[in-house]
Design a protein around this motif. Structure first.
Motif, PDB file in Angstrom:
ATOM      1  N   ASN A  37       2.019  14.399 -10.924  1.00 17.72           N
ATOM      2  CA  ASN A  37       0.875  13.484 -10.859  1.00 17.72           C
ATOM      3  C   ASN A  37       1.024  12.332 -11.845  1.00 17.72           C
ATOM      4  O   ASN A  37       0.645  11.193 -11.545  1.00 17.72           O
ATOM      5  CB  ASN A  37      -0.427  14.235 -11.140  1.00 17.72           C
ATOM      6  N   VAL A  40       3.551   9.855 -10.410  1.00 19.80           N
ATOM      7  CA  VAL A  40       2.904   9.083  -9.342  1.00 19.80           C
ATOM      8  C   VAL A  40       1.994   8.021  -9.944  1.00 19.80           C
ATOM      9  O   VAL A  40       2.002   6.855  -9.524  1.00 19.80           O
ATOM     10  CB  VAL A  40       2.107  10.019  -8.403  1.00 19.80           C
ATOM     11  N   LYS A  41       1.224   8.402 -10.936  1.00 19.64           N
ATOM     12  CA  LYS A  41       0.273   7.476 -11.568  1.00 19.64           C
ATOM     13  C   LYS A  41       0.996   6.314 -12.246  1.00 19.64           C
ATOM     14  O   LYS A  41       0.549   5.166 -12.186  1.00 19.64           O
ATOM     15  CB  LYS A  41      -0.577   8.236 -12.584  1.00 19.64           C
ATOM     16  N   LEU A  44       3.205   4.226  -9.129  1.00 20.16           N
ATOM     17  CA  LEU A  44       2.523   3.569  -8.011  1.00 20.16           C
ATOM     18  C   LEU A  44       1.134   3.072  -8.398  1.00 20.16           C
ATOM     19  O   LEU A  44       0.432   3.717  -9.178  1.00 20.16           O
ATOM     20  CB  LEU A  44       2.387   4.558  -6.836  1.00 20.16           C
ATOM     21  N   GLU A  46      -2.788   2.408  -7.514  1.00 16.72           N
ATOM     22  CA  GLU A  46      -3.724   3.329  -6.854  1.00 16.72           C
ATOM     23  C   GLU A  46      -3.766   3.122  -5.344  1.00 16.72           C
ATOM     24  O   GLU A  46      -3.788   4.084  -4.571  1.00 16.72           O
ATOM     25  CB  GLU A  46      -5.124   3.163  -7.451  1.00 16.72           C
ATOM     26  N   GLU A  48      -1.430   2.160  -3.470  1.00 18.23           N
ATOM     27  CA  GLU A  48      -0.148   2.478  -2.841  1.00 18.23           C
ATOM     28  C   GLU A  48       0.052   3.978  -2.622  1.00 18.23           C
ATOM     29  O   GLU A  48       0.911   4.380  -1.828  1.00 18.23           O
ATOM     30  CB  GLU A  48       1.011   1.982  -3.722  1.00 18.23           C
ATOM     31  N   ARG A  49      -0.725   4.801  -3.320  1.00 18.75           N
ATOM     32  CA  ARG A  49      -0.420   6.234  -3.380  1.00 18.75           C
ATOM     33  C   ARG A  49      -0.509   6.957  -2.032  1.00 18.75           C
ATOM     34  O   ARG A  49       0.251   7.877  -1.772  1.00 18.75           O
ATOM     35  CB  ARG A  49      -1.317   6.913  -4.427  1.00 18.75           C
ATOM     36  N   ASP A  50      -1.426   6.550  -1.187  1.00 14.98           N
ATOM     37  CA  ASP A  50      -1.549   7.207   0.115  1.00 14.98           C
ATOM     38  C   ASP A  50      -0.340   6.956   1.009  1.00 14.98           C
ATOM     39  O   ASP A  50      -0.021   7.768   1.881  1.00 14.98           O
ATOM     40  CB  ASP A  50      -2.816   6.734   0.836  1.00 14.98           C
ATOM     41  N   PHE A  53       3.584   7.896  -1.681  1.00 15.06           N
ATOM     42  CA  PHE A  53       3.872   9.215  -2.240  1.00 15.06           C
ATOM     43  C   PHE A  53       4.055  10.158  -1.063  1.00 15.06           C
ATOM     44  O   PHE A  53       3.123  10.473  -0.330  1.00 15.06           O
ATOM     45  CB  PHE A  53       2.748   9.693  -3.158  1.00 15.06           C
ATOM     46  N   LYS A  80       8.371   3.925  -4.547  1.00 16.05           N
ATOM     47  CA  LYS A  80       7.873   5.107  -3.844  1.00 16.05           C
ATOM     48  C   LYS A  80       8.257   6.355  -4.641  1.00 16.05           C
ATOM     49  O   LYS A  80       9.205   6.339  -5.431  1.00 16.05           O
ATOM     50  CB  LYS A  80       8.410   5.166  -2.417  1.00 16.05           C
TER      51      LYS A  80
END
Length: 348
Positions: A37, A40-41, A44, A46, A48-50, A53, A80
């Motif tokens: 997590n 990802v944080k 990317l 916020e 872009e995360r959907d 990731f 990514k």
């Protein structure tokens, strides 16, 4: 690159020093999830995360698919993160996988990872198979985190870091009590530190009173305390704890089982200590957290072999009486607690 501890890796990623390739393995799924997590944080935005990731389960998807995803340029944004979960092909464990894995594709990727991608491989296993070519390649080119149960010193450092992030601190006595109450579950520890941080003001030092007010006592912790009271022959206090547990609807059979487990743990710890084992080695041999070994070792100082053997016999007798319906379960366990706490073999 090589293996790295959790706090160092956490610090690097927070500072923006994200590597293109990571391997997470071990029994602490919480640590692996938390580190994923964080990556990802940090990698990317916020929004872009959907899209950027992507996660695959390697029990159902081939590793080539994961590698192809890692090599594909991002459609949205500039980076990514690709997560490959349950990578049992990195271990000696034979899992019933539905797919065949072409590990040469992953080996080739290790030599030239995509600049826009952070590829994470995770596996819930205590060991990687060091003999495998792919494991050697990953350890050479990537960063490896062993997410196993931390020892007491590492756990204390981790708790300190949690409060430091919130510009707070915790005193040593409170830290010990927090670990005792939250047990050795990092997920629970994380939840409790978050709760305490919200309760305390910025710059404040969290103390033992804060822990007692906010962190609940677990059944296991109550049993630890119950054993302490029995050992020190404080019968009234031991019974008070037992009655409180009954009020909380705890089953006498479960309490009895935990008492027996703790007694066996003390027996094993004292035996291994005589053999010259360190706490860390005892923890590995018994598959316990070092902090649990410490508690058992401290409790065992007031035991001798005779009382340990007699304690197990008494608890086994109580178990038999309850399960065969010869005596009411609450009354039978109460009798055992009184018998054990007044035993002639206890040290004064």
């Amino acid at each position: 690159m090589s293996s790295i501890d959790y706090l160092t890796m956490h610090k690097e990623i927070k500072a923006g020093q994200t590597a293109p390739l990571y391997v997470f393995y071990g029994s602490e799924a919480f640590l692996m999830e938390k580190m994923t997590n964080l990556i990802v944080k940090q990698t990317l935005k916020e929004e872009e995360r959907d899209f950027q990731f992507i996660s695959y389960d390697m029990r159902e998807t081939s590793v080539e698919t994961g590698v192809e995803e890692a090599e594909t340029l991002p459609f949205f944004g500039s980076n990514k993160v690709v997560l490959l979960q349950h990578c049992y092909f990195l271990t000696g464990v034979r899992e019933k996988e539905k797919v065949e894995h072409n590990l040469k594709a992953l080996e080739a990727y290790c030599q030239n990872p995509a600049a826009e991608t952070v590829l994470i491989l995770s596996v819930p296993a205590d060991k990687l198979d060091e003999r495998k070519k792919i494991v050697k390649a990953l350890k050479k080119e990537g960063k490896v985190l062993q997410a196993g149960a931390p020892d007491q010193k590492s756990m204390e450092k981790w708790i300190d870091s949690q409060f430091k992030q919130k510009k707070q601190s915790i005193d040593p006595e409170a830290k010990t009590e927090l670990m005792k109450r939250a047990g050795f579950n990092l997920n629970m520890l994380s939840n409790e530190t978050d709760k305490l941080a919200l309760y305390a003001s910025e710059g404040e030092v969290v103390n033992r009173k804060d822990i007692e007010a906010l962190t609940p006592v677990t059944l296991e912790d109550n049993v630890f305390t119950l054993v302490d009271r029995v050992i020190s022959q404080r019968t009234d206090e031991a019974l008070r704890i037992y009655y409180d547990l009954l009020k909380q609807k705890e089953e006498p059979i479960k309490i009895l089982a935990l008492l027996a487990r703790q007694t066996r743990m003390i027996i094993h710890v004292l035996y291994l200590k005589k053999q010259g084992y360190s706490r860390q080695k005892m923890a590995g041999q018994l598959k316990l957290h070092p902090y649990a070994v410490k508690i058992a070792e401290e409790q065992g100082r007031n035991y001798n072999e005779a009382i340990l053997e007699n304690s197990l016999k008494e608890l086994a007798s109580a178990d038999f009486d309850i399960k065969t319906g010869q005596m009411d379960k609450e009354m039978r366990l109460e009798l055992s607690i009184i018998t054990l706490s007044k035993h002639q073999y206890f040290s004064a």
